[in-house]
Motif scaffolding. Structure first.
Motif, PDB file in Angstrom:
ATOM      1  N   GLY A  14       4.236   4.222   3.757  1.00  8.47           N
ATOM      2  CA  GLY A  14       3.347   3.149   3.302  1.00  8.47           C
ATOM      3  C   GLY A  14       3.525   1.899   4.140  1.00  8.47           C
ATOM      4  O   GLY A  14       4.266   1.880   5.128  1.00  8.47           O
ATOM      5  N   ASP A  15       2.843   0.838   3.748  1.00  6.94           N
ATOM      6  CA  ASP A  15       2.902  -0.431   4.484  1.00  6.94           C
ATOM      7  C   ASP A  15       2.716  -1.589   3.510  1.00  6.94           C
ATOM      8  O   ASP A  15       2.175  -1.411   2.412  1.00  6.94           O
ATOM      9  CB  ASP A  15       1.817  -0.471   5.559  1.00  6.94           C
ATOM     10  CG  ASP A  15       2.035  -1.571   6.597  1.00  6.94           C
ATOM     11  OD1 ASP A  15       3.096  -2.237   6.542  1.00  6.94           O
ATOM     12  OD2 ASP A  15       1.148  -1.779   7.442  1.00  6.94           O
TER      13      ASP A  15
ATOM     14  N   ASP B 239       8.341   4.297  -5.396  1.00  7.18           N
ATOM     15  CA  ASP B 239       7.702   5.602  -5.383  1.00  7.18           C
ATOM     16  C   ASP B 239       6.185   5.441  -5.343  1.00  7.18           C
ATOM     17  O   ASP B 239       5.493   5.543  -6.340  1.00  7.18           O
ATOM     18  CB  ASP B 239       8.128   6.381  -6.632  1.00  7.18           C
ATOM     19  CG  ASP B 239       7.629   7.816  -6.634  1.00  7.18           C
ATOM     20  OD1 ASP B 239       7.127   8.272  -5.598  1.00  7.18           O
ATOM     21  OD2 ASP B 239       7.748   8.476  -7.688  1.00  7.18           O
ATOM     22  N   GLY B 240       5.667   5.154  -4.138  1.00  8.38           N
ATOM     23  CA  GLY B 240       4.218   4.994  -3.984  1.00  8.38           C
ATOM     24  C   GLY B 240       3.703   3.715  -4.616  1.00  8.38           C
ATOM     25  O   GLY B 240       2.618   3.703  -5.211  1.00  8.38           O
TER      26      GLY B 240
ATOM     27  N   GLU C 265       0.827  -1.206   0.000  1.00 13.33           N
ATOM     28  CA  GLU C 265       0.000   0.000   0.000  1.00 13.33           C
ATOM     29  C   GLU C 265       0.864   1.260   0.000  1.00 13.33           C
ATOM     30  O   GLU C 265       1.443   1.630   1.023  1.00 13.33           O
ATOM     31  CB  GLU C 265      -0.916  -0.004   1.237  1.00 13.33           C
ATOM     32  CG  GLU C 265      -1.858  -1.209   1.298  1.00 13.33           C
ATOM     33  CD  GLU C 265      -2.605  -1.289   2.606  1.00 13.33           C
ATOM     34  OE1 GLU C 265      -2.047  -0.867   3.635  1.00 13.33           O
ATOM     35  OE2 GLU C 265      -3.755  -1.771   2.609  1.00 13.33           O
ATOM     36  N   ASN C 266       0.994   1.869  -1.174  1.00 13.50           N
ATOM     37  CA  ASN C 266       1.643   3.173  -1.312  1.00 13.50           C
ATOM     38  C   ASN C 266       3.037   3.206  -0.668  1.00 13.50           C
ATOM     39  O   ASN C 266       3.379   4.124   0.073  1.00 13.50           O
ATOM     40  CB  ASN C 266       0.758   4.264  -0.695  1.00 13.50           C
ATOM     41  CG  ASN C 266       1.104   5.651  -1.209  1.00 13.50           C
ATOM     42  OD1 ASN C 266       1.556   5.813  -2.339  1.00 13.50           O
ATOM     43  ND2 ASN C 266       0.906   6.647  -0.369  1.00 13.50           N
ATOM     44  N   VAL C 267       3.837   2.204  -0.987  1.00 18.41           N
ATOM     45  CA  VAL C 267       5.158   2.066  -0.371  1.00 18.41           C
ATOM     46  C   VAL C 267       6.203   2.878  -1.136  1.00 18.41           C
ATOM     47  O   VAL C 267       6.283   2.810  -2.360  1.00 18.41           O
ATOM     48  CB  VAL C 267       5.585   0.587  -0.313  1.00 18.41           C
ATOM     49  CG1 VAL C 267       7.080   0.457   0.003  1.00 18.41           C
ATOM     50  CG2 VAL C 267       4.772  -0.144   0.742  1.00 18.41           C
ATOM     51  N   SER C 268       7.003   3.627  -0.390  1.00 15.25           N
ATOM     52  CA  SER C 268       8.132   4.357  -0.960  1.00 15.25           C
ATOM     53  C   SER C 268       9.395   3.972  -0.205  1.00 15.25           C
ATOM     54  O   SER C 268       9.362   3.710   1.007  1.00 15.25           O
ATOM     55  CB  SER C 268       7.913   5.870  -0.855  1.00 15.25           C
ATOM     56  OG  SER C 268       6.838   6.282  -1.668  1.00 15.25           O
ATOM     57  N   LYS C 269      10.514   3.932  -0.942  1.00 11.39           N
ATOM     58  CA  LYS C 269      11.801   3.604  -0.336  1.00 11.39           C
ATOM     59  C   LYS C 269      12.908   4.278  -1.133  1.00 11.39           C
ATOM     60  O   LYS C 269      12.965   4.145  -2.355  1.00 11.39           O
ATOM     61  CB  LYS C 269      12.028   2.087  -0.315  1.00 11.39           C
ATOM     62  CG  LYS C 269      13.348   1.673   0.321  1.00 11.39           C
ATOM     63  CD  LYS C 269      13.369   1.986   1.811  1.00 11.39           C
ATOM     64  CE  LYS C 269      14.692   1.622   2.454  1.00 11.39           C
ATOM     65  NZ  LYS C 269      14.727   1.958   3.900  1.00 11.39           N
TER      66      LYS C 269
ATOM     67  N   LYS D 237      12.461  -7.224  -0.866  1.00 16.26           N
ATOM     68  CA  LYS D 237      13.108  -7.029   0.431  1.00 16.26           C
ATOM     69  C   LYS D 237      12.174  -6.348   1.435  1.00 16.26           C
ATOM     70  O   LYS D 237      12.257  -6.598   2.634  1.00 16.26           O
ATOM     71  CB  LYS D 237      14.406  -6.242   0.258  1.00 16.26           C
ATOM     72  CG  LYS D 237      15.472  -7.015  -0.514  1.00 16.26           C
ATOM     73  CD  LYS D 237      16.756  -6.232  -0.663  1.00 16.26           C
ATOM     74  CE  LYS D 237      17.618  -6.307   0.574  1.00 16.26           C
ATOM     75  NZ  LYS D 237      18.154  -7.647   0.832  1.00 16.26           N
ATOM     76  N   VAL D 238      11.278  -5.485   0.965  1.00 17.95           N
ATOM     77  CA  VAL D 238      10.286  -4.888   1.856  1.00 17.95           C
ATOM     78  C   VAL D 238       9.298  -5.950   2.317  1.00 17.95           C
ATOM     79  O   VAL D 238       8.979  -6.056   3.515  1.00 17.95           O
ATOM     80  CB  VAL D 238       9.547  -3.720   1.155  1.00 17.95           C
ATOM     81  CG1 VAL D 238       8.316  -3.296   1.955  1.00 17.95           C
ATOM     82  CG2 VAL D 238      10.487  -2.532   0.973  1.00 17.95           C
TER      83      VAL D 238
END
Length: 347
Positions: free
Chosen positions: A56-57, A18-19, A5-9, A45-46
């Protein structure tokens, strides 16, 4: 079973994700496609709790990688880009060790190891050191290790990289059997044939975000009309042939050249009528053709249209983020309760 869900790193100034948002239902295969450097392995990896997202998660079997990482690992199996087997141990010893790391007693771990050796057609080599195995056998053993604890979700990060055709077919068979048993699979791959064959749903990512998603059929339909492929007899005629195809397809057409295979390809809005015109024009210009065909779009066409290059390209982009991503990955090692795994970072 998988929800991102909308993960950024980011790694320094480089934004690997990017989201990003993804999801996969129970007993399905989610294919994750993208060139090197697109964010596929950072996503892995996330999901496997080896990296913490900046925002995000992500959830695996309903458990958050942020608030419930231990429960995520208990429900997750991972097979990285390279088979993570101990070459000094036998096939049985490798699987038995993984079972013990997951907290099984010796008897349960041994029984599960024998069960998997039979299921993955490795019984005949159970007592042999895995260092003597072929690439396909090592991959089967690695996949068996990923499901020792019967996880609800299995993440396969480019599982057939470096395998010969027989090894790839064996791996595909294993994945199909996992899904038939109700396991959810996240498959990252650059082999479009692999995604076409295995994935129920495909997400194409580039620069850390989803740029297209759907079934293989839906993505192919999005690539538009049929295509003409012409294989020339002489390499010197490729440029002239491309000009003929461009003229026939219209001013907005962009013929694709494959010099290695002497092939020129272009979209064919008029289908077989355009093919007839092209062949007639090539003949009138004395440009000998080895073969010609009219075909429907493939996932390769989709990938090229979306990312601007073929699936195996993009090495430079991946290398640009390799060093900072690798440093970040080393900071979050897999805990002792998790099966050993080796993941090469492809931010």
């Amino acid at each position: 079973m998988i929800r991102v869900e909308n993960v950024s790193k980011s790694f320094g100034s480089f934004k690997a994700l990017d989201g990003l948002s993804l999801q996969a239902g129970e007993g399905t295969v989610l294919g994750l496609l993208g060139p090197n450097g697109s964010g596929k392995t950072t996503t892995v990896k996330v999901l496997t709790t080896l990296l913490t997202p900046d925002s995000g998660d992500a959830r695996v079997a309903g458990h958050s990688v942020l608030s419930d990482p231990d429960l995520v690992r208990r429900n997750l199996g991972l097979s990285g880009q390279y088979a993570a087997v101990d070459e000094k141990l036998t096939a049985f010893e490798n699987l038995h060790m993984v079972g013990r790391l997951y907290g099984m007693n010796r008897r349960t771990a041994a029984a599960r190891a024998h069960e998997l050796l039979e299921s993955f057609r490795l019984t005949d080599v159970a007592g042999k050191r895995s260092g003597t195995f072929s690439g396909g056998m090592r991959r089967r053993l690695d996949l068996a290790g990923a499901i020792v604890a019967r996880p609800k979700v299995v993440v396969l990060d480019e599982p057939t990289t470096g395998l010969d055709p027989r090894g790839r077919l064996d791996t595909w068979d294993v994945v199909s059997r996992l899904v038939a048993d109700g396991t959810t699979v996240l498959l990252t791959t650059q082999y479009l044939e692999e995604a076409d064959r295995l994935a129920d749903h495909i997400a194409v990512i580039n620069h850390g975000r989803v740029i297209a998603e759907g079934t293989a059929t839906e993505l192919k339909q999005s690539a538009g009309t049929e295509r003409i492929d012409v294989v020339m007899r002489h390499a010197a005629d490729l440029t002239a042939a491309a000009a003929v195809l461009e003229q026939a397809a219209g001013p907005d057409a962009r013929p694709e050249l494959d010099p290695q295979n002497l092939r020129v390809s272009v979209a064919a809005p008029d289908g077989h009528r355009m093919l007839v015109r092209v062949l007639s024009e090539l003949d009138s210009r004395s440009l000998p053709v080895e073969e010609a065909s009219l075909r429907r779009p493939t996932l390769d066409d989709v990938f090229l249209q979306l990312t601007g290059h073929a699936a195996a390209a993009g090495q430079a982009a991946g290398q640009a983020a390799q060093a900072p991503a690798a440093q970040a990955g080393q900071a979050a090692q897999t805990p002792a309760t998790q099966a050993p795994a080796k993941v090469e970072v492809d931010a």
